[in-house]
Motif scaffolding. Structure first.
Motif, PDB file in Angstrom:
ATOM      1  N   LEU A 283      27.902  38.662  43.159  1.00 15.03           N
ATOM      2  CA  LEU A 283      27.958  37.440  42.373  1.00 15.03           C
ATOM      3  C   LEU A 283      29.421  37.174  42.068  1.00 15.03           C
ATOM      4  O   LEU A 283      30.119  38.050  41.544  1.00 15.03           O
ATOM      5  CB  LEU A 283      27.166  37.616  41.070  1.00 15.03           C
ATOM      6  N   THR A 284      29.896  35.985  42.401  1.00 14.14           N
ATOM      7  CA  THR A 284      31.284  35.622  42.132  1.00 14.14           C
ATOM      8  C   THR A 284      31.299  34.361  41.283  1.00 14.14           C
ATOM      9  O   THR A 284      30.604  33.388  41.583  1.00 14.14           O
ATOM     10  CB  THR A 284      32.048  35.377  43.448  1.00 14.14           C
ATOM     11  N   VAL A 285      32.101  34.386  40.214  1.00 14.29           N
ATOM     12  CA  VAL A 285      32.216  33.266  39.293  1.00 14.29           C
ATOM     13  C   VAL A 285      33.692  32.932  39.123  1.00 14.29           C
ATOM     14  O   VAL A 285      34.526  33.832  38.994  1.00 14.29           O
ATOM     15  CB  VAL A 285      31.608  33.619  37.909  1.00 14.29           C
ATOM     16  N   ARG A 286      34.013  31.659  39.114  1.00 12.84           N
ATOM     17  CA  ARG A 286      35.380  31.219  38.861  1.00 12.84           C
ATOM     18  C   ARG A 286      35.404  30.490  37.530  1.00 12.84           C
ATOM     19  O   ARG A 286      34.557  29.640  37.252  1.00 12.84           O
ATOM     20  CB  ARG A 286      35.864  30.291  39.960  1.00 12.84           C
ATOM     21  N   ARG A 287      36.402  30.845  36.703  1.00 12.06           N
ATOM     22  CA  ARG A 287      36.534  30.201  35.402  1.00 12.06           C
ATOM     23  C   ARG A 287      38.004  30.178  35.017  1.00 12.06           C
ATOM     24  O   ARG A 287      38.677  31.210  35.062  1.00 12.06           O
ATOM     25  CB  ARG A 287      35.737  30.949  34.346  1.00 12.06           C
ATOM     26  N   ASP A 288      38.477  29.010  34.629  1.00  9.50           N
ATOM     27  CA  ASP A 288      39.863  28.834  34.186  1.00  9.50           C
ATOM     28  C   ASP A 288      40.859  29.413  35.189  1.00  9.50           C
ATOM     29  O   ASP A 288      41.822  30.078  34.808  1.00  9.50           O
ATOM     30  CB  ASP A 288      40.070  29.469  32.807  1.00  9.50           C
ATOM     31  N   GLY A 289      40.620  29.189  36.451  1.00  5.56           N
ATOM     32  CA  GLY A 289      41.529  29.656  37.485  1.00  5.56           C
ATOM     33  C   GLY A 289      41.417  31.136  37.823  1.00  5.56           C
ATOM     34  O   GLY A 289      42.136  31.633  38.681  1.00  5.56           O
ATOM     35  N   GLU A 290      40.516  31.855  37.161  1.00 10.96           N
ATOM     36  CA  GLU A 290      40.317  33.281  37.454  1.00 10.96           C
ATOM     37  C   GLU A 290      39.011  33.455  38.222  1.00 10.96           C
ATOM     38  O   GLU A 290      38.090  32.652  38.095  1.00 10.96           O
ATOM     39  CB  GLU A 290      40.281  34.103  36.168  1.00 10.96           C
ATOM     40  N   ARG A 291      38.954  34.512  38.982  1.00 12.81           N
ATOM     41  CA  ARG A 291      37.770  34.821  39.778  1.00 12.81           C
ATOM     42  C   ARG A 291      37.219  36.179  39.346  1.00 12.81           C
ATOM     43  O   ARG A 291      37.951  37.172  39.302  1.00 12.81           O
ATOM     44  CB  ARG A 291      38.148  34.862  41.252  1.00 12.81           C
ATOM     45  N   PHE A 292      35.942  36.210  39.026  1.00 10.47           N
ATOM     46  CA  PHE A 292      35.276  37.439  38.610  1.00 10.47           C
ATOM     47  C   PHE A 292      34.161  37.734  39.597  1.00 10.47           C
ATOM     48  O   PHE A 292      33.386  36.846  39.944  1.00 10.47           O
ATOM     49  CB  PHE A 292      34.692  37.299  37.200  1.00 10.47           C
ATOM     50  N   SER A 293      34.074  38.986  40.048  1.00  8.97           N
ATOM     51  CA  SER A 293      33.030  39.381  40.992  1.00  8.97           C
ATOM     52  C   SER A 293      32.281  40.597  40.467  1.00  8.97           C
ATOM     53  O   SER A 293      32.883  41.504  39.893  1.00  8.97           O
ATOM     54  CB  SER A 293      33.636  39.736  42.351  1.00  8.97           C
ATOM     55  N   LEU A 294      31.001  40.574  40.679  1.00  3.72           N
ATOM     56  CA  LEU A 294      30.137  41.697  40.340  1.00  3.72           C
ATOM     57  C   LEU A 294      29.316  42.007  41.578  1.00  3.72           C
ATOM     58  O   LEU A 294      28.698  41.113  42.155  1.00  3.72           O
ATOM     59  CB  LEU A 294      29.214  41.336  39.177  1.00  3.72           C
ATOM     60  N   SER A 295      29.317  43.248  42.014  1.00  2.00           N
ATOM     61  CA  SER A 295      28.500  43.605  43.174  1.00  2.00           C
ATOM     62  C   SER A 295      27.656  44.826  42.855  1.00  2.00           C
ATOM     63  O   SER A 295      28.039  45.673  42.043  1.00  2.00           O
ATOM     64  CB  SER A 295      29.373  43.863  44.404  1.00  2.00           C
ATOM     65  N   HIS A 296      26.506  44.872  43.477  1.00  5.25           N
ATOM     66  CA  HIS A 296      25.589  45.997  43.293  1.00  5.25           C
ATOM     67  C   HIS A 296      24.969  46.313  44.645  1.00  5.25           C
ATOM     68  O   HIS A 296      24.582  45.412  45.380  1.00  5.25           O
ATOM     69  CB  HIS A 296      24.495  45.653  42.283  1.00  5.25           C
ATOM     70  N   THR A 297      24.878  47.588  44.950  1.00  5.71           N
ATOM     71  CA  THR A 297      24.255  48.019  46.195  1.00  5.71           C
ATOM     72  C   THR A 297      22.908  48.657  45.880  1.00  5.71           C
ATOM     73  O   THR A 297      22.828  49.616  45.117  1.00  5.71           O
ATOM     74  CB  THR A 297      25.156  49.028  46.933  1.00  5.71           C
ATOM     75  N   PHE A 298      21.863  48.091  46.433  1.00  9.19           N
ATOM     76  CA  PHE A 298      20.516  48.626  46.273  1.00  9.19           C
ATOM     77  C   PHE A 298      20.218  49.516  47.471  1.00  9.19           C
ATOM     78  O   PHE A 298      20.545  49.184  48.605  1.00  9.19           O
ATOM     79  CB  PHE A 298      19.488  47.488  46.230  1.00  9.19           C
ATOM     80  N   ARG A 299      19.608  50.652  47.222  1.00  7.84           N
ATOM     81  CA  ARG A 299      19.222  51.565  48.290  1.00  7.84           C
ATOM     82  C   ARG A 299      18.037  52.385  47.805  1.00  7.84           C
ATOM     83  O   ARG A 299      17.824  52.530  46.602  1.00  7.84           O
ATOM     84  CB  ARG A 299      20.367  52.498  48.652  1.00  7.84           C
TER      85      ARG A 299
END
Length: 68
Positions: A19-35
């Motif tokens: 999941l990637t979100v951009r706010r106020d010129g910044e980029r935040f990413s959250l990733s999760h690996t399911f297995r």
């Protein structure tokens, strides 16, 4: 009702969701690996559940959730 395989696992058995979100010129990413859980994962999970406090209520629910 039919059950569909909405998130088919790849050949290596993992599915990565990002999941990637951009706010106020910044980029935040959250990733999760399911297995699928390994044998070691299952042993750790069940040992944590065995350490639950007696009785019920919030403490017991927290202990169950923390095992996951």
């Amino acid at each position: 009702m039919t059950v569909e395989n909405l998130f088919a696992l790849e050949s290596d058995g993992e599915l990565k969701v990002q999941l990637t979100v951009r706010r106020d010129g910044e980029r935040f990413s959250l990733s999760h690996t399911f297995r699928p859980p390994s044998v070691a994962d299952k042993k750790e999970f069940w040992s944590e559940l065995g350490a639950m406090p007696e009785g019920g209520g919030a403490k017991r629910n927290h202990a169950y959730l923390s095992a996951q």
